[in-house]
Design a protein around this motif. Structure first.
Motif: not given
Ligand code: ASP
Length: 435
Positions: A280, A282, A316, A319, A357-364, A393, A396-397, A400
């Motif tokens: 999750r 990117s 993204m 996202t 949006t950062a490519g980290v879990p849950g940021s969306g 998520d 989404r990822t 992405n």
């Molecule tokens: N987790 C997604 C990503 O890393 C970002 C998001 O939470 O949408 O691409």
């Protein structure tokens, strides 16, 4: 229980990923609401507190994270390939939101069961605003005022032009002091963004209680009827992802532009897609995405070495698509019909917000606060969908990173930087369509 017992219990609790704890809170809160019924609504203030925390974060998140994103877009580092990539990244994100909106308009994921739930919540967008007004209002007459009022689009607009102004000034000045000042300014924004992520995760820690309370309230009010909308939300997102990947990445890019087999592309991108689904993130998937581009898809490093890290930061599509799906879900729940103008505003906010949006879990999920605020829809929805976010998520990822690879393939094709004799294109399924 002894003090050390409590400490070790707490540590055990913290060692479980936050999204999974929120997922459990979602299920437990729902069960409590179902079993206890009406009295469970007494927990609502705890949920409200969580929503207030999210609201508190909106303006600082926009300012810091967007400045950080715009820093990547400095005109001189981009050049011709850069313009192609950024153009396609923006275009595909806009399509993704449109497809998210289109599919959810058809399905209406939130319209069955929860209508009465947030009936009291304000839906300021009930009256269709004038299109000309909406466009004009994107440009704030007073940026500080826009931030103070929590105006999302005008704040985004100001931050983006300000950030571009900073990068241009950095490139054009010979004054070392100004250059250093600009770098410091961006460094401060980076630091601010890092700090905000910490605060976000602090808010999410509280969100375990917040989501429990929100769900107890939902099921205490609506009963079993509330299950279907969440299942529909996940189904809608999945459908939108399949449509986007099929139409835009495979149909238009791989087949239309590169003239190659979609199966070949998918087999080349498979490792990155599966990794994104499981972790999750990117950014975390980036090494796998790069190795897929290099080893499977035969793309030259001069292209992917630039496009993929940039894509993991600013592109993204999944996202952005999710913002469209969740906006309709929220509008369905409060019983508002989003006008065409509102839906265009969703596209604008989602595309721009996905840059930050950062490519980290849950940021969306946090970015969803921007879209809902723009539309005047209740932020409680963020708390409601947080419980199923571990599933959303992943979708989404995966979209992405597939988007990053699809755009990279097109740009590499345009710039004669892809070796179509490479593995994925030729393992039996990868021959050019015209062969
Ligand atoms: N987790 C997604 C990503 O890393 C970002 C998001 O939470 O949408 O691409």
């Amino acid at each position: 229980m002894s003090q050390s017992g409590i400490v070790s219990l707490w540590n055990r609790y913290r060692s479980v990923g936050i999204v999974y704890r929120i997922g459990v809170a979602f299920v437990l809160g729902s069960l409590v609401g179902l079993v206890v019924g009406e009295p469970a609504t007494a927990l609502k203030p705890v949920g409200d507190l969580f929503v207030r925390l999210l609201k508190m974060l909106i303006v600082p998140i926009v300012v810091f994270t967007l400045l950080m994103g715009v820093r990547q877009l400095s005109p001189s580092s981009l050049g011709r390939v850069g313009a192609q990539v950024v153009g396609l990244y923006a275009l595909t994100s806009a399509f993704a939101v449109a497809i998210g909106l289109g599919v959810s308009n058809l399905v209406s994921p939130g319209s069955r069961g929860l209508e009465e739930l947030l009936a009291g919540a304000e839906a300021q967008s009930a009256e269709a605003p004038d299109a000309v007004e909406v466009v004009l209002n994107v440009v704030p007459t007073n940026p500080v005022g826009a931030m103070a009022d929590g105006g999302v689009l005008p704040t985004i607009f100001f931050v983006v032009v300000f950030g571009l102004g900073l990068t241009l000034a950095w490139e054009e000045t010979d004054d070392e002091q100004v250059k250093r000042g600009i770098e410091t300014f961006f460094d401060l924004a980076d630091a601010g963004a890092e700090a905000m992520y910490k605060v976000v995760w602090g808010a999410m820690e509280f969100g375990v209680l917040g989501v429990f309370a929100l769900m107890a309230n939902v099921f205490g009010t609506a009963g079993v009827d509330a299950i279907l909308p969440f299942a529909l939300l996940i189904g809608t997102m999945l459908l939108a992802a399949v449509v986007h990947i099929g139409l835009v990445y495979l149909g238009t890019f791989v087949v239309g532009v590169a003239g190659r087999s979609p199966v070949a592309f998918l087999s080349g991108a498979r490792d990155a897609m599966v990794t994104a689904l499981s972790i999750r993130s990117s950014s975390g998937t980036l090494p796998v995405t790069m190795s897929d581009a290099d080893e499977n898809l035969g793309i030259e490093e001069r292209i992917y070495g630039f496009t993929l890290p940039l894509g993991a930061t600013i592109n993204m599509d999944g996202t952005a698509m999710y913002q469209g799906v969740a906006a309709i879900f929220a509008a369905n729940i409060v019983g508002v019909n989003l006008s065409l103008v509102d839906q265009f505003a969703v596209v604008a906010v989602a595309v721009l917000a996905s840059i930050g949006t950062a490519g980290v879990p849950g940021s969306g999920l946090i970015m969803l606060t921007l879209v809902l605020t723009q539309l005047g829809l209740p932020l409680e929805i963020v708390g409601l969908v947080a419980g199923v976010d571990p599933i959303l998520d992943r979708i989404r990822t995966m979209v992405n990173v597939t988007g990053d690879l699809a755009v990279t393939t097109v740009v590499a094709t345009w710039n004669d930087a892809v070796d179509f004799t490479a593995d994925a294109w030729n393992d039996g399924v990868g021959a050019a369509l015209s062969d």
